[in-house]
Design an enzyme around this catalytic site. Structure first.
Site, PDB file in Angstrom:
ATOM      1  CG  PHE A 140      -1.829   1.251   1.198  1.00  0.00           C
ATOM      2  CD1 PHE A 140      -2.994   1.255   0.451  1.00  0.00           C
ATOM      3  CD2 PHE A 140      -1.476   2.418   1.881  1.00  0.00           C
ATOM      4  CE1 PHE A 140      -3.808   2.389   0.393  1.00  0.00           C
ATOM      5  CE2 PHE A 140      -2.285   3.551   1.826  1.00  0.00           C
ATOM      6  CZ  PHE A 140      -3.456   3.531   1.092  1.00  0.00           C
ATOM      7  CG  ASP A 224       5.910   3.582   1.522  1.00  0.00           C
ATOM      8  OD1 ASP A 224       6.013   4.138   2.627  1.00  0.00           O
ATOM      9  OD2 ASP A 224       4.851   3.533   0.869  1.00  0.00           O
ATOM     10  CE  LYS A 253       0.511   5.569   7.764  1.00  0.00           C
ATOM     11  NZ  LYS A 253      -0.893   5.753   8.096  1.00  0.00           N
TER      12      LYS A 253
END
Ligand SMILES: Cc1ncc(COP(=O)(O)O)c(C=O)c1O
Length: 403
Positions: A140, A224, A253
């Protein structure tokens, strides 16, 4: 007069005016401190989801609050047409901490991924390489057209046509990678620990083999670490476990201590593929976000939170593993540091709701995986209590399933 609580009011207004995009839980959160959250009715929750890996320092960490307040008093926004101190400080601290040479700031994870994909293609455009991007099953990387192009065909279907020349490979399959990695490929993108895909840890040997193959064939490696980075797995960056370094790294994040900010980091030679005008952003890395991120990273470093995450993760995994013998519905326990997933033999949504009723906020990803992403500074007894509530709730669900 209708007597409405803040909870009812917020829920009605959001249901009426916001896109019906999220399946929200029926609670309205109004304040937080550390790993505790409070709803509009004054009920307290133990938060082990941490805003989906954002609140690595818990809620409203004093150092982050102070940095935001101080920065807001002096300068909130000016655009990237000018220099300003908080971005300079963060650029220095973040490149030094990650071992990368340069950084470009964004507003979100998706934007960081988008920037990384553009950078990889811009780099390839300067050689004879093709523009292909390889990703891995279960990944994702975000929801923009570029980021979504890395996803599985069934997730992409409703949005076709997306960006061409993207291909998904089986998870951590070295032979499939070896066969696919040729001159048509500009870059490989991968999460060292898949988050949304169900907390799947990529083996260190695979990461090392991937790094070697990318080097041999002139392909860029994009990691990532939007979910698994910033100390969560026990190292500031998860790639450190494998002793490798990516060509491009994306973070977001937890980077901003709760304030939206993302980052694309790269090796010098790769970063130089971009020329002024190739990419940019109005808000990305603005003074306020950078001040918050600089303060958050300083706390992570000074309080040695990656090491704490590693130790607490080992302890918590051992606890769950021991309990698993009495829980036939636990299929697998996965994770690293404080990024933990318990795969169940049944869908986990109702279980998460029941945990919430008992005052613990976790979540379920990939249908059957209960996910724990607590603050890296969560008190041990709070994490233990969250695990107790999870196991009790699970035991009840198992009993009901038997009846
Ligand atoms: C690994 C990973 N990459 C990218 C993203 C997208 O980040 P954002 O939601 O900030 O756009 C996420 C979000 O969950 C993620 O977990």
């Amino acid at each position: 007069m209708i007597d409405m609580t803040e909870r009812d009011r917020s829920q009605q207004l959001l249901e009426r005016h916001h896109f019906p995009m999220y399946r929200r839980y029926p609670i309205t959160l109004v304040s937080g401190e550390g790993s505790r959250l409070r709803d509009a009715e004054g009920r307290e929750y133990l938060d082990v989801l941490g805003g989906i890996a954002v609140n690595a320092l818990g809620h409203s960490h004093p150092a982050v609050v102070k940095a935001i307040v101080d920065q807001a008093r002096s300068l909130i926004h000016v655009t990237n047409l000018y220099h300003f101190p908080s971005q300079a400080r963060l650029a220095e601290r973040l490149t030094a901490a990650t071992g990368m040479d340069r950084v470009f700031f964004t507003n979100s994870g998706t934007e960081a991924v988008e920037g990384a994909l553009k950078l990889a293609r811009r780099h390839a455009s300067r050689s004879e390489r093709g523009m292909g991007i390889l990703s891995f099953e279960g990944c994702f990387h975000g929801r923009s057209m570029g980021a979504m192009s890395t996803h599985a065909p069934e997730q992409r279907q409703a949005f076709m046509p997306l960006v061409p020349e993207f291909q998904q490979l089986p998870f951590a399959d070295i032979d499939a990678l070896d066969a696919a990695l040729n001159d048509s490929v500009a870059a490989v993108i991968l999460e060292p620990v898949q988050g949304e895909g169900g907390i799947r840890v990529v083996p260190d040997e695979f990461l090392r083999a991937l790094r070697r193959l990318c080097d041999e064939r002139g392909v860029l490696l994009i990691l990532d670490e939007i979910q698994c980075g910033m100390g969560r797995t026990g190292k500031l960056c998860a790639f450190e476990h494998a002793g490798i370094r990516p060509d491009i790294l994306v973070l977001a994040k937890a980077l901003g201590g709760g304030v939206p900010i993302g980052a694309v980091l790269a090796r010098e030679e790769v970063a130089r593929a971009f020329e002024p005008g190739d990419h940019g952003t109005t808000f990305g890395g603005n003074p306020l976000a950078c001040a918050a991120a600089d303060a958050a990273l300083k706390v992570i470093q000074e309080e040695e939170l990656p090491a704490r995450a590693a130790a607490l993760g080992v302890r918590t995994m051992a606890r769950i593993r021991e309990a698993a013998a009495e829980h036939p519905s636990i299929r697998e326990l996965r994770g690293r540091g404080l990024m933990l997933g318990v795969e169940l033999s049944f869908p986990g949504k109702a279980l998460v709701e029941e945990m919430m009723n008992r005052g613990v906020l976790a979540n379920c990803t990939a249908e059957t995986v209960i996910r724990f992403l607590p603050a890296l500074n969560i008190p041990e007894e709070d994490l233990d209590r969250a695990v107790d509530v999870f196991l009790e709730t699970l035991a009840e669900a198992e009993r009901e399933g038997d009846e």
